[in-house]
Each structure stands twice: as C-alpha cells, then as structure tokens.
Design a protein around this motif. Structure first.
Motif, PDB file in Angstrom:
ATOM      1  N   ILE A  97      -6.556 -60.940 -65.329  1.00 61.03           N
ATOM      2  CA  ILE A  97      -5.116 -61.128 -65.516  1.00 61.03           C
ATOM      3  C   ILE A  97      -4.380 -60.909 -64.208  1.00 61.03           C
ATOM      4  N   GLU A  98      -3.109 -61.294 -64.246  1.00 63.80           N
ATOM      5  CA  GLU A  98      -2.339 -61.202 -63.022  1.00 63.80           C
ATOM      6  C   GLU A  98      -2.120 -59.747 -62.621  1.00 63.80           C
ATOM      7  N   ASN A  99      -2.047 -59.543 -61.365  1.00 63.69           N
ATOM      8  CA  ASN A  99      -1.849 -58.210 -60.810  1.00 63.69           C
ATOM      9  C   ASN A  99      -0.482 -57.688 -61.240  1.00 63.69           C
ATOM     10  N   SER A 100      -0.461 -56.594 -61.973  1.00 60.82           N
ATOM     11  CA  SER A 100       0.823 -56.092 -62.468  1.00 60.82           C
ATOM     12  C   SER A 100       1.180 -54.777 -61.828  1.00 60.82           C
ATOM     13  N   TRP A 101       0.834 -54.594 -60.592  1.00 61.01           N
ATOM     14  CA  TRP A 101       1.113 -53.332 -59.933  1.00 61.01           C
ATOM     15  C   TRP A 101       2.503 -53.267 -59.339  1.00 61.01           C
ATOM     16  N   GLY A 102       3.369 -54.146 -59.742  1.00 62.24           N
ATOM     17  CA  GLY A 102       4.739 -54.044 -59.278  1.00 62.24           C
ATOM     18  C   GLY A 102       4.946 -54.887 -58.045  1.00 62.24           C
ATOM     19  N   ASP A 103       6.166 -54.835 -57.515  1.00 58.89           N
ATOM     20  CA  ASP A 103       6.498 -55.719 -56.408  1.00 58.89           C
ATOM     21  C   ASP A 103       5.910 -55.204 -55.117  1.00 58.89           C
ATOM     22  N   LEU A 104       4.876 -55.870 -54.689  1.00 54.33           N
ATOM     23  CA  LEU A 104       4.397 -55.566 -53.347  1.00 54.33           C
ATOM     24  C   LEU A 104       5.268 -56.353 -52.399  1.00 54.33           C
ATOM     25  N   GLU A 105       5.207 -56.069 -51.122  1.00 53.88           N
ATOM     26  CA  GLU A 105       5.947 -56.849 -50.136  1.00 53.88           C
ATOM     27  C   GLU A 105       5.460 -58.282 -50.218  1.00 53.88           C
ATOM     28  N   ASP A 106       6.341 -59.206 -50.077  1.00 59.15           N
ATOM     29  CA  ASP A 106       5.952 -60.607 -50.250  1.00 59.15           C
ATOM     30  C   ASP A 106       4.875 -61.010 -49.273  1.00 59.15           C
ATOM     31  N   SER A 107       5.019 -60.585 -48.012  1.00 60.79           N
ATOM     32  CA  SER A 107       4.036 -61.009 -47.021  1.00 60.79           C
ATOM     33  C   SER A 107       2.662 -60.445 -47.349  1.00 60.79           C
ATOM     34  N   GLU A 108       2.648 -59.194 -47.847  1.00 64.69           N
ATOM     35  CA  GLU A 108       1.366 -58.578 -48.210  1.00 64.69           C
ATOM     36  C   GLU A 108       0.683 -59.405 -49.284  1.00 64.69           C
ATOM     37  N   LYS A 109       1.452 -59.785 -50.271  1.00 64.75           N
ATOM     38  CA  LYS A 109       0.859 -60.539 -51.383  1.00 64.75           C
ATOM     39  C   LYS A 109       0.297 -61.848 -50.874  1.00 64.75           C
ATOM     40  N   GLU A 110       1.086 -62.471 -50.007  1.00 64.49           N
ATOM     41  CA  GLU A 110       0.640 -63.741 -49.456  1.00 64.49           C
ATOM     42  C   GLU A 110      -0.690 -63.560 -48.742  1.00 64.49           C
TER      43      GLU A 110
END
Lengths: 357, 245
Positions: free
Chosen positions: A260-273
């Motif tokens: 399932i999708e990672n639900s750990w909250g808002d990581l920094e956008d660049s990190e996620k990318e």
C-alpha cells in the motif's frame, strides 16, 4: 518519577505554571501570617519553604499539590523562640513544644476541564481527561468563599457566566475538602498524643491513599451473538484481491504485489521524489545487470522470471558500464544507504537525458 | 497601608481618576523597520513595546512543527530599569516565563493559526516602565503588533486589569493600587463576542463580588478596544497616504 512523560531535570512549562500558581495561591493570598515569623525586627526572621514531590500523576496535580502544601503548612511546627532585649533564645523541641504557624485561611485549588469549546465541563479531571481537554480553569478558594486565585489556561474562550458557575461549584467542593483536612489533622494530633503509630508508612498500609485499583466496568454481553450475525449479514463480502506474480529480485528475495501507499505523512517533496526515482532505478539496474546489456524496458516484460514493477513513466534507457555491474549487485545486498548512493548515479544520468530531450 | 486611601469619600482614586476610568492610552504602530510588525503603547506611565516576526519557518528543531497550525512563541522581558528598584534578571526568571506562557496562550487562541501550518510566529514583548497593569499593556501592544504584521486574527485582544476596594470595582490599576495588596484581576477579552481569552486573579476576593469585578474589567477592555481600533485606522490612513493610494 511521577509519569512516563516527565523528563528529569528539565524545567518544563508545566513546572513553571504549577510553581507560579502555588506561589500566588499561597503567598499572595496571605494565608500565613508572615509578621508572626519575625524574631527580631530588621534582623532575624523565620524562613518557611515548601518542597513538593509528585509521586504519581493520575491527573489534576494542581489540586493535589495545593492540598498537600496547605496541609503541610497547617501540620508544621516550628521551634519556639524567646527574645529578651537583645538576647534571642532558641528552644529545641525537647525543651519546649514546637509552635504551629499561624494560618489565616486555607486556600484550596479546584480545577475544571473544558471540552468542545466550553460545551462540557468536568471537575477534577483525571489523566486521560487531561490529555484530551481543550483548556483548564483553576479556582482557588477558601471555606469562607473567598476566591484566592483564578487562572485560566490552555487557550479556551470562556464566557462570564461559565466562570461564575465554576466558582459556585468550587465553593461546594472546597467546603468538603476543608472538612476532610480538619478531620485528618485532628486525627493525627490525637494519635500523636496517645502515642500510636502515625506517618506516611501507616497510611499506605491502610490502602486508603496510594492504592491503585481499577474498577471493573460492566459490559452488557447479552445479545452479542445476535448483533454479530446482524453485522455479518449486512456487510458486503470482501472485494477480490488481485494477486500479482511474484518478482524475484535476487536468489532469496522476492516481492509479491506493490504494497500500500506510504502513509507516513508529508515528507519533503524532493525527498519523496528521490525515493521514487531511486526505487524505480533499482529495478532498472537489476534488470540491466541480469541482461548484461543496456536493454529497453518493453523487452524485459516479455520474459517470465523477472517482472519489472516500475511505475516510472520514463522510457529512457540507462546504459551502465559493464565493469560496474558486479559492484552494483553487492551494494544492493549490503545496506540501504549504499543502495541509495548507487541509485543517485543513474538518476543524474536520467536528468541529463531529460535535458537533451 | 495606613494613611493611603485608595478610594476617597468623593469617589476619587489616588491619581484623581474615578472608579471605572482608564488611564490615558497612547499607541503607535510600525515603530521598527526590521520587524514584520511592531507597536508601542503607553497606558498612563506603563510603557510596553511589542515586536512580531512571522509567520516564518520554524527555527531550531523541526520536530516542533505542528502539521496543521502555526506555532506561536512569546517572550516577555521587563527591563532592569522598569521598576523602582533595579531588577536583576530581565528574562528567564519564573515570573517572566509565566507571563510568556500566558501571552502565548492568549494569542494562540486569537490568531488564525490554521492558515499557516508548519510555521512559527514570534512575539517579543518588552516592558520599559512598569506602573501597574503590565500584563494588560503587553497584550494590547502585542495585538497592535500582530495587526501591524498583517497576521489574521479572530478579533482584537484587549486586556485590562481590575481591582476591588471598599465595595467598588476599580478599573486599570496603577502600581500603588496593586502594591496595596487588594485583589487584582487581569482579563483579556475578544470584544465582539465577549469571550475571555485569559483570566487571572490574585489575592482574596469574596465570591459575591466576582461578578462586579469581572463586569468592570470587561467594560474597561471594551473601552480599550475602541481606542485601539481608532489607532489602527489612523495608522492605515497614514500608511495609505504615504503609498499614494
């Protein structure tokens, strides 16, 4: 010591608030006659200090602390002193009986917890209620119905009539508590005179003060069976779960589905990318390593064993130098960090390709 | 105190005011160029300065960031020369910590923090001269500074102190009246809805008189609101003139 959330040695906000509240409640309300503590005017005076230790936090420490402080002051006896001209004689407790402090009145705090923007009001909140409350109102009163301190905290919005209602409730509670205190003090005095046992250890044994008992809450289980069947009948059957083919990464490591999708909250956008690109890069690296050539992704799909589950929309190829490939295998099994380091390189290459296009 | 009538027979206080009268209030907004918002207020002889920075990124530990709201950080400091005797510790002592906490609580309730998630708003208040009613002056100055910074709030936060002497409720206590040891109440109010943001009281007051004192403080806070509103409008007029709108 009192609760798992309290760290030792840190002067937290709660400590400051509690300290100031008790200071104001006891000092500014002039419950003790400080003039009687003077021994020689301008030279010698008795200094009284109250040390409070919280042993167990089950909510509403303000009330408990104020009761403890005022009872301790009432119970305290100081050594007797006589002044004759310039001579000051201090008598030990054996020579002369110690003298109690002269206390005008006993201010006692009562706390009110507010919930849902003032809709609900609870007196004497316990620990669970304190955690979810919106705000707290503390009113310190004595038995003559004189308000010694009012303090609102927690950012709640109060209305005037709420405050007045709380003061009335506080009056009733304070009267009860003051009676209880008087009885306890008389009891203690009696026991001391008769020579019986008294003190902290005694009170624990009686199971009256610090015993921890949780009351059993009655639960109605009469029609549980029927209710369960009702729920099952009304519920929809679970949806079909599509089982995807397992993907073999390396001997001994396989993946079924994508999770399932990672639900750990808002990581920094660049990190996620970064992570997304890193993940998809890993798949590409591995496949290239297996083929040992720079291969187009669509070709790989026709093979059975390794299936690329990559949601990357890039169709670029990533060409790796053949001599680097053995190193890549090793890094993947070693650690996550190194994986990321390895994946950063192809990522840079990919970005260059984007610029070209 | 012997020989000092806080309220004379004719109903005049020590400084010649009537029971419900406020001291003269003068305020200015936008006193500093560096800060996002600043204000200076004089209530009688009490002088307070407030400076607001924000909303900006959380300084220090990112872990303190609240995902849905802004963090409000208040610091109260009273200058060493603000009182009659020189104060040894301008900030960091318990009383200043408590004041900071109370200011923070007041403004967390009033500022629309949901509009600025994961950011921080700093409010620094400095008392230059303390002549009674320091909490009230700080709150009023901070309100003006927050408005000057353009941070949206639910309403003005107006504060005033009140006391009780000889059966009459006094509004806006001066230092002499505070030191006399009678009951003192500090009230921070949102005038439009009448909601109390902070209520603090010291010294003994009989329960029956509580309502009167609360009423006097609320009325005084509303008067302060009228004044602050006028100051803000005047400031906006001046600023728009300068900008040429």
């Amino acid at each position: 010591m009192a609760a798992p959330a309290f760290e030792p040695g840190r002067q937290s906000d709660l400590l400051v608030k509690l300290n100031r509240l008790l200071e104001r409640c006891l000092r500014n309300s002039k419950c003790i006659d400080t003039e009687s503590l003077c021994v020689v005017a301008g030279e010698k005076v008795w200094q009284i200090r109250v040390d409070l230790h919280l042993l167990n936090h089950d909510g509403n420490i303000i009330d408990a602390a104020s009761i403890a402080a005022i009872v301790a002051l009432c119970h305290f006896r100081r050594p007797d002193v006589s002044v004759q001209g310039d001579e000051v004689t201090l008598y030990t407790p054996e020579e002369r009986d110690p003298v109690p402090l002269s206390i005008h009145h006993m201010p006692i705090c009562v706390s009110f917890a507010f919930f849902q923007q003032g809709t609900y009001l609870l007196v004497d909140p316990n620990e669970r209620e304190e955690r979810v409350m919106d705000g707290l109102l503390v009113i310190a009163m004595n038995k003559h119905r004189e308000i010694c301190t009012i303090q609102s905290s927690g950012g709640i919005m109060l209305l005037k009539d709420q405050v007045l209602r709380c003061s009335k409730i506080a009056g009733v509670k304070v009267a009860e508590i003051t009676e209880l205190i008087q009885k306890a003090l008389e009891n203690d005095q009696k026991v001391r005179k008769e020579g019986g046992k008294f003190g902290f250890a005694e009170s624990i044994a009686n199971q009256r003060i610090t015993a921890f008992k949780m009351e059993k809450a009655p639960v109605d289980t009469s029609d549980v069976g029927e209710k369960a069947e009702e729920i099952i009948a009304e519920a929809e059957p679970p949806s079909e779960v599509s089982v995807s083919n397992p993907v073999l990464w390396t001997p001994g490591t396989a993946q079924i589905g994508e999770g399932i999708e990672n639900s750990w909250g808002d990581l920094e956008d660049s990190e996620k990318e970064d992570e997304d690109e890193g993940g998809s890069d890993e798949a590409i690296i591995l496949d290239n390593v297996k083929m040992d050539t720079g291969v187009d992704i669509s070709n790989i799909g026709s093979q059975d064993a390794p299936i690329v589950l990559s949601d990357s929309e890039e169709e670029e190829m990533i060409i790796l130098e053949p001599d680097k490939s053995p190193k890549k295998i090793r890094t993947q099994t070693i650690g996550v960090k190194q994986e990321k380091a390895a994946s950063k390189k192809p990522m840079k290459k990919r970005k260059k390709k984007r610029a070209v296009n | 105190m012997a020989g000092l009538d806080l309220l004379s027979d004719q109903g005049y206080r020590v400084d010649g005011r009537r029971a419900g009268e406020l001291r003269k209030i003068q305020a200015r907004m936008g006193v500093f160029a560096q800060a996002d918002g600043s204000a200076y207020i004089e209530q009688g002889n009490t002088k307070a300065l407030a400076v607001v920075y924000g909303p900006h990124e959380i300084r220090g530990s990112r872990a303190r960031a609240l995902p849905d709201r802004a963090l409000v950080n208040c610091q109260y400091s009273s200058a060493t020369f603000s009182t009659g005797e020189r104060k040894r510790r301008p900030h960091g002592d318990r009383k200043s910590c408590e004041m900071g906490l109370q200011l923070r609580q007041t403004f967390e309730a009033a500022i629309l923090t949901q509009l600025h998630p994961r950011s921080q708003i700093d409010i620094y208040v400095q008392v230059l001269q303390a002549d009674g009613g320091t909490y009230a002056a700080c709150v009023n100055a901070a309100t003006l500074a927050v408005l000057d910074a353009g941070i949206p709030m639910r309403d003005f936060v107006c504060a005033c102190s009140a006391g009780f002497v000889d059966g009459t409720a006094l509004a806006d206590l001066s230092h002499v009246e505070e030191a006399a040891g009678g009951p003192q109440l500090a009230l921070a109010l949102l005038p439009a809805s009448g909601q109390i943001a902070l209520l603090e009281m010291d010294a003994r007051l009989h329960e029956d008189h509580l309502e009167r004192v609360l009423e006097a403080a609320a009325r005084a806070a509303r008067d302060v609101h009228t004044l602050l509103d006028h100051v803000v409008r005047q400031h906006v007029c001046e600023a728009s003139l300068l900008l040429g709108d």
